[in-house]
Motif scaffolding. Sequence first.
Motif, PDB file in Angstrom:
ATOM      1  N   UNK A 219       0.797  -1.230   0.000  1.00  0.00           N
ATOM      2  CA  UNK A 219       0.000   0.000   0.000  1.00  0.00           C
ATOM      3  C   UNK A 219       0.827   1.277   0.000  1.00  0.00           C
ATOM      4  N   UNK A 220       2.130   1.190   0.292  1.00  0.00           N
ATOM      5  CA  UNK A 220       2.974   2.393   0.323  1.00  0.00           C
ATOM      6  C   UNK A 220       2.941   3.143  -1.001  1.00  0.00           C
ATOM      7  N   UNK A 221       2.701   2.418  -2.107  1.00  0.00           N
ATOM      8  CA  UNK A 221       2.648   3.081  -3.412  1.00  0.00           C
ATOM      9  C   UNK A 221       1.492   4.072  -3.487  1.00  0.00           C
ATOM     10  N   UNK A 222       0.420   3.818  -2.751  1.00  0.00           N
ATOM     11  CA  UNK A 222      -0.680   4.778  -2.688  1.00  0.00           C
ATOM     12  C   UNK A 222      -0.495   5.786  -1.556  1.00  0.00           C
ATOM     13  N   UNK A 223       0.113   5.359  -0.462  1.00  0.00           N
ATOM     14  CA  UNK A 223       0.298   6.258   0.674  1.00  0.00           C
ATOM     15  C   UNK A 223       1.197   7.436   0.310  1.00  0.00           C
ATOM     16  N   UNK A 224       2.000   7.287  -0.731  1.00  0.00           N
ATOM     17  CA  UNK A 224       2.821   8.405  -1.222  1.00  0.00           C
ATOM     18  C   UNK A 224       1.965   9.610  -1.582  1.00  0.00           C
ATOM     19  N   UNK A 225       0.680   9.385  -1.858  1.00  0.00           N
ATOM     20  CA  UNK A 225      -0.225  10.473  -2.223  1.00  0.00           C
ATOM     21  C   UNK A 225      -0.363  11.503  -1.107  1.00  0.00           C
ATOM     22  N   UNK A 226      -0.008  11.153   0.124  1.00  0.00           N
ATOM     23  CA  UNK A 226      -0.065  12.120   1.221  1.00  0.00           C
ATOM     24  C   UNK A 226       0.768  13.355   0.908  1.00  0.00           C
ATOM     25  N   UNK A 227       1.857  13.176   0.186  1.00  0.00           N
ATOM     26  CA  UNK A 227       2.710  14.302  -0.200  1.00  0.00           C
ATOM     27  C   UNK A 227       2.456  14.749  -1.639  1.00  0.00           C
ATOM     28  N   UNK A 228       2.102  13.818  -2.501  1.00  0.00           N
ATOM     29  CA  UNK A 228       1.938  14.141  -3.927  1.00  0.00           C
ATOM     30  C   UNK A 228       0.641  14.907  -4.189  1.00  0.00           C
ATOM     31  N   UNK A 229      -0.416  14.620  -3.428  1.00  0.00           N
ATOM     32  CA  UNK A 229      -1.728  15.211  -3.684  1.00  0.00           C
ATOM     33  C   UNK A 229      -2.137  16.276  -2.674  1.00  0.00           C
ATOM     34  N   UNK A 230      -1.841  16.057  -1.406  1.00  0.00           N
ATOM     35  CA  UNK A 230      -2.413  16.899  -0.355  1.00  0.00           C
ATOM     36  C   UNK A 230      -1.590  18.160  -0.125  1.00  0.00           C
TER      37      UNK A 230
END
Length: 296
Positions: A219-230
């Motif tokens: 799931x870390x591949x999606x959790x990266x969105x914390x910095x990429x999107x937010x």
Amino acid sequence: MSAPETAITADLVREALAEQHPDLAGLPLREVAGGWGNQMWRLGDDLAVRVQRMDPTPELQLKERRWLPALAPRLPLPVPTPVRHGEPGARLPRHWTVMTWIPGEPLDHGTITRGEHAADALAGFLRALHVAAPADAPSSTDRGAHPRDVTDGFEGFLRAVSPADSAAVRSVWADAVAAPAWEGPPVWVHGDLHPANVVVADGTLAGVVDFGDLFAGDPAWDLAAAWVLLPAGTAARFFDAYAPADDAAVRRARGLAALKALFLLLMGQNGDRGLPGGKAHWGPVGRAALDRVLAG
């Protein structure tokens, strides 16, 4: 079919609809800007037609057809759901799919102003998505690997972009490489969460699109969105709301966020140079994401 041999026009799409789904052929049809692997056409108010464009095989579209109808009902944000299938024909020799339309604006052309709400919405979406996948779920040979196994890609992006703070970026990556691997069961992972693949409305997340890279894995591949999107300063709230991520997952995710930010910067750079597939407006998006990664 790695490049289009025939331009995809509204007339061709309408002809294909008339041949295979004539009840939809009379709806208003208009092209949607953007897209790379697939070209998108808005169909009426509630539907869209995705036509295979640069994807070398129809595999990604067929994957969405297979799995999205099962996943969509339990996800708390809207996602495109296939409603009709279109097969290659003499005039339009590509696969195409009629999907539900997700209202809003892609984040690479919009903004999030309600950061805490967006952090909670993204956490809730990923918590619902990240459940154990069935044995026949698709796997991934590149996305989904431990950061240590994609270091060549990271180094290639870093050399190509060559940001002034390369040493700090490399330090984040080294920490991700040193983090323990995912030890849980393979879970459903979107795999390609970047600003063009989420939709915003009213200042917050309103949908997630493009599940062509869907796979079962870390799931870390999606959790990266914390910095990429937010927005800046909301990653901690996201991880508090998501809850299951341990320290190792956060470290892997932060390194993968650096990788994704470098990719966005490279695509922006390519756009500035007029190269095929380049998107000039992704440069500032990637730089902002990289700044958030380095801020921790």
